[in-house]
Enzyme design. Structure first.
Site, mmCIF file in Angstrom:
data_model
loop_
_atom_site.group_PDB
_atom_site.id
_atom_site.type_symbol
_atom_site.label_atom_id
_atom_site.label_comp_id
_atom_site.label_asym_id
_atom_site.label_seq_id
_atom_site.Cartn_x
_atom_site.Cartn_y
_atom_site.Cartn_z
ATOM 1 N N HIS A 42 -14.645 0.691 -3.872
ATOM 2 C CA HIS A 42 -14.676 0.312 -5.291
ATOM 3 C C HIS A 42 -14.527 -1.203 -5.359
ATOM 4 O O HIS A 42 -13.525 -1.759 -4.885
ATOM 5 C CB HIS A 42 -13.559 1.019 -6.064
ATOM 6 C CG HIS A 42 -13.780 2.501 -6.151
ATOM 7 N ND1 HIS A 42 -12.789 3.429 -5.958
ATOM 8 C CD2 HIS A 42 -14.922 3.202 -6.386
ATOM 9 C CE1 HIS A 42 -13.298 4.653 -6.090
ATOM 10 N NE2 HIS A 42 -14.592 4.543 -6.347
ATOM 11 N N GLU A 45 -11.260 -3.205 -6.569
ATOM 12 C CA GLU A 45 -9.932 -2.903 -6.027
ATOM 13 C C GLU A 45 -9.645 -3.912 -4.910
ATOM 14 O O GLU A 45 -9.946 -3.701 -3.740
ATOM 15 C CB GLU A 45 -9.886 -1.448 -5.561
ATOM 16 C CG GLU A 45 -10.081 -0.495 -6.752
ATOM 17 C CD GLU A 45 -10.120 0.978 -6.388
ATOM 18 O OE1 GLU A 45 -9.916 1.328 -5.214
ATOM 19 O OE2 GLU A 45 -10.359 1.785 -7.305
ATOM 20 N N GLU A 193 -4.177 4.998 -1.341
ATOM 21 C CA GLU A 193 -4.434 4.527 -2.707
ATOM 22 C C GLU A 193 -3.113 4.175 -3.381
ATOM 23 O O GLU A 193 -2.348 5.051 -3.762
ATOM 24 C CB GLU A 193 -5.146 5.641 -3.488
ATOM 25 C CG GLU A 193 -5.475 5.257 -4.910
ATOM 26 C CD GLU A 193 -6.575 6.120 -5.495
ATOM 27 O OE1 GLU A 193 -6.603 7.328 -5.179
ATOM 28 O OE2 GLU A 193 -7.394 5.596 -6.259
HETATM 29 ZN ZN LIG Z 1 -10.831 3.300 -5.617
#
Ligand SMILES: [Zn+2]
EC number: 3.5.1.15
Length: 337
Positions: A42, A45, A193
């Site tokens: 992503h 991020e 994450e």
């Molecule tokens: Zn992500």
């Protein structure tokens, strides 16, 4: 499975007895020989992106000489634009069926096929283990996302939980067989994450937690390969997703309520019928009506494109001996404490 074959061949020429061949064989396929650390799946991020760059620039991977580590910044175009993705969420593009579908040709779908060639291909992967670094805007803490529940993954999760203070293990395994995450290319793969942190910026605490989780993961690979894992206990609690809650919308299908302020920052807390979960734009509470659940990704910024307000999960305990979920009656009784 490359250089070792040479000595294997030489041994064959000298016609050593069969058992000698077995003894000098390279580590079994079960061992982790090649690890890919991925950031920027992503593009907004930044923690994972700068972690990958930092490790590359400073050659930190040299601290783990026992196996190969390579790095990938997955979605370079999205990173450049500081966007999660350009046309399609890259981390939803790795189902085997989609990778093989020639009609899937938007930017991220094409990119997914390239990455699959580079690290995989899925099903016969060159890389043994993929660690994909993400962040969340929700207070998910050091969230280790599992998509495979076997000995390697459950013990890795238990190890991280025992070594780091704020690890929560979550699982998407209930949701799909052929997973769509990038880390599903390899037979072993996790998402680290960490949150809360805004998109498009760096937060020192989140950066440190991510790097610590990465280091501990690589440390585990060594222990796993050497067969020297410490005692990890009997059980592992995994928060298993089973549903999502969408924002209330009006007749124009526009969001017309916020997540209830009392839920913000309370990821993994329990909700029951009657818990206020939204506040409409007139200030009225909207109450939850479903079965008991725990909330996660509360008000996650990345999910507004789908109007998802939060995900629902419940704890499920896995036996670290049988690697199976313990019976749900026992799990739920335990969770009452
Ligand atoms: Zn992500």
């Amino acid at each position: 499975m490359s250089e070792g074959n040479m000595s294997y061949g030489k041994l064959s020429e000298t016609k050593l007895p069969e058992n000698k061949l077995t003894e000098t064989k390279r580590p079994s396929a079960e061992k982790v020989g090649a690890v890919a650390v991925v950031g920027g799946t992503h593009g907004n991020e930044l923690t994972g992106i700068f972690t990958v760059k930092h490790w590359q620039k400073n050659q930190l991977f040299l601290q783990y000489p026992e196996f190969q580590i390579e790095f990938l910044l997955a979605n370079q175009a999205a990173i450049k634009d500081n966007k999660r993705y350009l046309e399609h969420d890259l981390n939803r593009c790795f189902k085997q069926s989609d990778l093989q579908d020639s009609d899937k040709k938007n930017r991220e779908q094409v990119l997914a096929k390239q990455i699959n060639q580079q690290l995989g291909p899925k099903g016969d992967s060159r890389v043994d283990f993929i660690v994909d670094l993400h962040t969340s805007t929700a207070k998910m803490q050091t969230n280790i996302v599992l998509i495979t529940m076997d000995e390697f993954h459950l013990k890795l999760a238990a190890y991280l939980k025992s070594e780091l203070p704020d690890v929560v293990i979550t699982s998407e395994t209930q949701l799909m067989d052929d997973h769509h995450f990038l880390c599903s290319i390899a037979p072993k793969g996790i998402v680290i994450e960490v949150g809360p942190t805004p998109q498009g910026s760096l937060d020192g605490i989140i950066f440190e937690k991510t790097n610590l989780a990465l280091r501990k993961t690589l440390e585990f690979v060594n222990l796993y390969n050497q067969g020297t894992l410490p005692e990890l206990g009997e059980e592992l609690e995994v928060m298993s997703y089973f549903s999502k809650l969408y924002f209330p919308t009006d007749s124009a299908e526009e969001i017309c309520a916020t997540v209830h302020p009392e839920l913000i920052g309370n990821d993994y807390s329990k909700i029951s019928a009657g818990t206020p979960i939204f506040k409409d734009f007139f200030g009225e509470d909207i109450l939850y009506e479903g079965a008991d659940a725990h909330v996660a990704f509360v008000n996650e910024a990345a999910y507004y494109d789908q109007k998802i307000a939060m995900c629902l999960c419940n704890p499920l305990s896995y036996s670290l001996t049988t690697l199976q979920p313990l019976d749900s009656e026992k799990s739920s009784a335990k969770n009452e404490h």
